[in-house]
Design an enzyme around this catalytic site. Structure first.
Site, PDB file in Angstrom:
ATOM      1  N   HIS A 134       0.767  -1.115  -0.038  1.00  0.00           N
ATOM      2  CA  HIS A 134      -0.028   0.014   0.109  1.00  0.00           C
ATOM      3  C   HIS A 134       0.866   1.336  -0.099  1.00  0.00           C
ATOM      4  CE1 HIS A 134      -2.636   2.886   2.054  1.00  0.00           C
ATOM      5  NE2 HIS A 134      -3.604   2.288   1.549  1.00  0.00           N
ATOM      6  N   ASP A 186       3.225  -4.718   7.502  1.00  0.00           N
ATOM      7  CA  ASP A 186       1.965  -3.925   7.466  1.00  0.00           C
ATOM      8  C   ASP A 186       0.770  -5.041   7.815  1.00  0.00           C
ATOM      9  OD1 ASP A 186       0.169  -2.217   4.825  1.00  0.00           O
ATOM     10  OD2 ASP A 186      -0.347  -2.753   6.757  1.00  0.00           O
ATOM     11  N   GLN A 208      -4.616  -5.615   6.869  1.00  0.00           N
ATOM     12  CA  GLN A 208      -5.652  -6.289   6.309  1.00  0.00           C
ATOM     13  C   GLN A 208      -5.667  -8.021   7.013  1.00  0.00           C
ATOM     14  OE1 GLN A 208      -7.747  -5.432   4.339  1.00  0.00           O
ATOM     15  NE2 GLN A 208      -7.005  -3.564   3.779  1.00  0.00           N
ATOM     16  N   LYS A 255     -10.329  -0.796  10.841  1.00  0.00           N
ATOM     17  CA  LYS A 255     -10.331  -1.897   9.634  1.00  0.00           C
ATOM     18  C   LYS A 255     -11.042  -3.276  10.788  1.00  0.00           C
ATOM     19  CE  LYS A 255      -7.189  -0.184   6.287  1.00  0.00           C
ATOM     20  NZ  LYS A 255      -7.946   0.209   5.303  1.00  0.00           N
ATOM     21  N   CYS A 263      -4.980   2.588  -3.834  1.00  0.00           N
ATOM     22  CA  CYS A 263      -3.723   2.883  -3.126  1.00  0.00           C
ATOM     23  C   CYS A 263      -2.500   2.097  -3.303  1.00  0.00           C
ATOM     24  CB  CYS A 263      -3.755   3.225  -1.323  1.00  0.00           C
ATOM     25  SG  CYS A 263      -5.304   4.247  -1.257  1.00  0.00           S
TER      26      CYS A 263
END
Lengths: 147, 404
Positions: free
Chosen positions: B117, B193, B196, B219, B359
């Site tokens: 991202h 990261d 998700q 999220k 993104c």
């Protein structure tokens, strides 16, 4: 006219057959301007051929959603043969319509096919698609008048 | 189970026609979380860490309990390794500015996944440019694994490796443990990261042995405005303060300041106690259901969607077809219809999907897919939602005058 989004798309699809004729390169462009909506992936390069004060020819290349492509093509059909100041009036009238200003009969006549985009004034997510190429035209006319 | 859970999300009662398939962008919120936040704002509000009165004490307590909830949820060693930020993007910038700039030297390299991202990519461009380091990429083969050649980009000159656990635009769950091992071999720091991944699969930062890990609250059923930076204690010690001012100091005189300990010195000003409390409550909500349960639920919807997409020859799926290698999202294209048009027409039917580059412009360029559609699942989605999506896509093709 109060069009729902699928009616807008149906109108666009119907004019789509007309719209491909403006997707080409010009032999003798005098100006070009690239515009894009990074959020949705519309990327259009707009070409203009000025003959003195008159828009002799215009075209576009690039990719984008149906709304941006149709709006570009309809705009090109409208401004071809017009003078710079006539085109500027068209641009302002179009932007006013998109901003939600009610159009009188004369203004609607002026905009011809472009009136189908009136319903964009209630679709904030799609406004930029409809106005992308008009902004390109605006910039190009402004730049060329500074010469 | 799902219909009971869906009832806990008032938005679906208020707008029954809403089929929300954009949880990867942001999740809808359950009653539990909103009630906890409202209660905190009304009755448990005060200035954390600063006051000598009850209101301050209770705010401080809630803030620390939120830290503990996060620490235990992701398997960190203690709360000094947990820094609250506004979101994952801010956490990644904190690492880039506070650590990257001082720990990546001229001539070294930074390796970033092509699926990153922008938030775990653009900051590294900044560091590489400022420090005259090289920015290299891990590329994908046609099955979505990192290519052997690009993995060799991690070498003795690598200072830092930045990758996502699950790609928000490609959908694959990367072989991140392998990448972390390669990074460790050459002494490179890892920035993972988890935006998700958290809430979609079990996360254990100590087991994974990553140096930095980030995610965003919004999220995982928490409000927007709260994010987490995890840093291994030894590494976090070397992160320079990013935002300066209140609370992160020890002594301040006219010309000099000394900074507080960890994690305080990386959190300036009055913190988002409300957001932190919302995040803690969301974590409890998830733990009550069970992360494994949530993963199973999402996987079944992914499988159902992939199977339906397989039957339609005008749908092209991006990423692996094996649901076991995926997160809870599917990026795809509908032939003949620009993604933005797909999203608009689906929106007209009450179906919310994402369209664009998600993104991840470098990834989209690499895949030669300037724009695409994305559906992503949350705990409130049902098989009916998948059916509605398929009917919706057929309708889009119909409007455009194509076979459906």
């Amino acid at each position: 006219m109060d069009m729902s989004i699928d009616q807008l798309y149906t109108e666009i699809i119907m004019t789509h057959n007309k719209s491909q004729h403006n997707k080409r390169l010009l032999d003798h462009p005098t100006q070009m301007e690239r515009g894009h909506n990074p959020n949705c992936g519309d990327d259009i390069t707009f070409f203009l051929e000025m003959d003195g004060d008159v828009i002799k020819d215009a075209s576009y290349m690039g990719s984008g959603c149906a709304i941006s492509q149709a709006s570009t093509s309809i705009m090109i059909d409208l401004v071809k043969g017009k003078t710079r100041s006539e085109a500027e009036v068209l641009i302002e009238t179009f932007f006013n319509m998109i901003r939600g200003q009610a159009q009188n009969e004369d203004e609607k006549d002026l905009l011809e096919d472009a009136v189908i985009f009136e319903s964009l004034n209630t679709m904030p997510a799609r406004v930029k698609c409809g106005t992308l190429s008009w902004h390109c035209l605006d910039v190009v006319l402004h730049n060329s008048s500074e010469k | 189970m799902v219909s009971e859970l869906k009832k806990q999300f008032p938005i679906f009662a208020q707008t029954p026609e809403l089929i929300y398939l954009d949880s990867a962008a942001t999740t809808q919120k359950p009653n539990l979380v909103v009630d906890a936040i409202a209660n905190q704002l009304l009755y448990e509000n005060g200035s954390p860490h600063r006051g000598a009165h009850k209101s301050s004490v209770i705010a401080t307590k809630l803030y620390h309990e939120a830290k503990e909830a996060v620490q235990s949820f992701i398997g960190a060693r203690d709360t000094s390794e947990i820094v609250f930020t506004k979101n994952a993007s801010e956490a990644l910038n904190l690492i880039a500015y506070g650590y990257g700039l001082t720990h990546v030297s001229k001539g070294q390299n930074i390796v970033v996944a092509i699926t990153s991202h922008h938030s775990n990519l653009v900051p590294w461009q900044m560091v590489a440019k400022k420090n005259e380091a090289e920015l290299r990429y891990l590329y994908l083969d046609e099955d979505g694994y990192f290519t052997k050649e690009s993995l060799e980009n991690i070498d003795q000159g690598t200072a830092l490796v930045a990758i996502p656990v699950i790609s928000n635009a490609y959908g694959v769950r990367h072989e991140f443990e392998k990448v972390i091992a390669l990074a460790k071999k050459v002494g490179a720091v890892t920035v993972i990261d988890g935006a998700q991944a958290v809430g979609h699969m079990p996360v254990n930062v100590r087991e994974w042995d990553c140096d930095f890990f980030v995610f965003s609250g919004h999220k995982i059923y928490a409000p927007q405005g709260i994010g987490v930076l995890y840093g291994k204690r030894e590494i976090l010690e070397n992160v320079s303060p990013f935002l300066l001012g209140g609370d992160m100091i020890e002594y301040v005189s006219e010309q000099e300041t000394t900074f507080a300990g960890l994690p305080e010195r990386l959190e300036a000003g009055t913190q988002n106690v409300t957001g932190a409390h919302g995040l803690r409550t969301a974590i409890e909500f998830i733990q009550q259901i069970g992360v494994e349960q949530m993963a199973l639920h999402e996987r079944s919807l992914v499988e159902m969607t992939l199977a339906a997409f397989e039957k339609l020859d005008y749908i092209k799926v991006i990423g692996p077809k094996d649901s076991l290698r995926r997160g809870g999202l599917i990026t795809f294209m509908v032939e003949g219809v620009h993604p933005h048009d797909v999203a608009s027409l689906l929106d007209n039917k009450g179906i919310a999907i994402r369209a664009g580059h998600h993104c991840c412009q470098p990834l989209m360029t690499y895949l030669k897919a300037p724009a695409s559609c994305r559906v992503s699942f949350g705990i409130y989605n049902t098989p009916n939602d998948v059916e509605a999506l398929i009917e919706g896509i057929k309708y889009v093709r119909k409007v455009f005058g194509y076979e459906y």
